[in-house]
Design a protein around this motif. Sequence first.
Motif, short mmCIF file in Angstrom:
data_model
loop_
_atom_site.label_atom_id
_atom_site.label_comp_id
_atom_site.label_asym_id
_atom_site.label_seq_id
_atom_site.Cartn_x
_atom_site.Cartn_y
_atom_site.Cartn_z
N PHE A 1 83.51 130.72 50.08
CA PHE A 1 82.26 130.17 49.71
C PHE A 1 82.72 128.91 48.74
CE2 PHE A 1 80.44 134.27 50.33
CZ PHE A 1 79.57 133.97 51.25
N VAL A 2 83.93 128.46 48.66
CA VAL A 2 84.57 127.28 47.74
C VAL A 2 85.51 126.58 48.47
CG1 VAL A 2 85.99 128.50 46.42
CG2 VAL A 2 84.95 126.63 45.51
N SER A 3 85.73 125.43 48.01
CA SER A 3 86.81 124.40 48.49
C SER A 3 87.52 123.83 47.52
CB SER A 3 86.42 123.50 49.40
OG SER A 3 87.40 122.42 49.83
N GLU A 4 88.94 124.16 47.34
CA GLU A 4 89.54 123.34 46.29
C GLU A 4 89.80 122.00 46.74
OE1 GLU A 4 90.71 125.46 43.91
OE2 GLU A 4 90.00 127.48 45.20
N GLN A 5 89.44 121.53 47.69
CA GLN A 5 89.38 120.15 47.98
C GLN A 5 88.43 119.12 47.69
OE1 GLN A 5 89.46 119.64 52.39
NE2 GLN A 5 89.61 117.51 52.29
N TYR A 6 87.16 119.97 47.53
CA TYR A 6 86.08 119.09 46.94
C TYR A 6 85.71 119.48 45.58
CZ TYR A 6 85.74 118.34 51.98
OH TYR A 6 86.02 118.10 53.34
#
Length: 401
Positions: free
Chosen positions: A365-370
Amino acid sequence: MNQKQTTNRPKKNRRKTALISGGILIVILLLIGIAVGAIYYLCNVYKPDPKPLITGKAPSVTTDENGNTGTSDNGNGGDYNPPTVPQKEGFYNYLVLGKDVGGGNTDVFMLISFDTKNHSIALMQIPRDTYMEADGSHYKINSLYAHMRNRERRQNSGLSESELTDAAMRDVCVALGNSLNMTIHYYAIMDLQGFRNIVDVLGGVYVDVPRDMTYVDKEQNLHIYLKKGPQRLDGEKAEQFVRFRKGYRLADITRIDAQKIFMTALINQVKTSLTVNTVGGMVQQVIKYVNTSMPVSDMVHFAQEFFSVDNANIYMLTCPGEATYVEGISYYVIHREQMLYYVNRYFNVYEADINEADFDSGRVFVSEQYSDVLSIYEKAFEQPDNERTAEDITNNGLPLI
């Protein structure tokens, strides 16, 4: 001699007819007894014992040097074998999806728990734009079902449409259950025609429409024309009410609140006006338009239990989070700590809280990229203030802004 035979024949016929009638009566009484016994068994003795579609990881339990028992995030429990955490008796989780028109996306994505021992129900709506990652890409949760369906079609070309739907729904349950560390017992997916028909079988649903609603989308063949005020919505108008979103400042989040208003009205309608005829009609529509893993015997049991749940114990929730943009597209990102709070409070099948380390351990449910997505996801816990009951919504409504 002829006369004697003539007088005897009617007596034999009457005796034979009486025997046949008596036999039929006995058979009818036996069938009635069996039916009554079956109904009594389903309503008072029978308990569902489903094999979960996905089982969440149980909390680890540790004992400190003083012998006090608690849960542990490390999952190993030190140098001893931790005891098994018991599960709640009579507690069930369901995943319910509603398909939109045209493509395979889902307009409704909802988790439901039913605590039959304590007579309470919780419904959590997950916004259709919720950010998720799978198979190396990100997407909105409303396309998760279509994604799984396409994957099953590629891998199992011989599946029928019904089998394809069931396989995709099981995949959705596994994906969601693994991410949220939830046990899910049943699923159901329904299209809009089934929704309209069920509302019509009930004779419509009485709703106080909070505002005028006007919207036209020719591509979806969606025409919404509703006037403000109390009114009975038939199936077609009910669809307009629950799908309207373009006129709201918060778009899909406010539409979710409108759906809470409708679901509360539907609950009230079912509790006050359900008859033998409407039950039969609803069962026909469920069989025709709903794909579900729940057997009829379990439906009967849960329907019976439903009437013992007070509206003050029916909780209406929205997945906690907020909107942001990813590559120019609007997404809804969950607040991780608040979501874990909701799962433990309303959807946890265990007697101990789910460990923080086991919740969304795959970070789907998350992205380290954004950075915006990450900051929303990791937002510090705040006590939720949007927990509403069906009783509260019936008495006070919800603002649709």
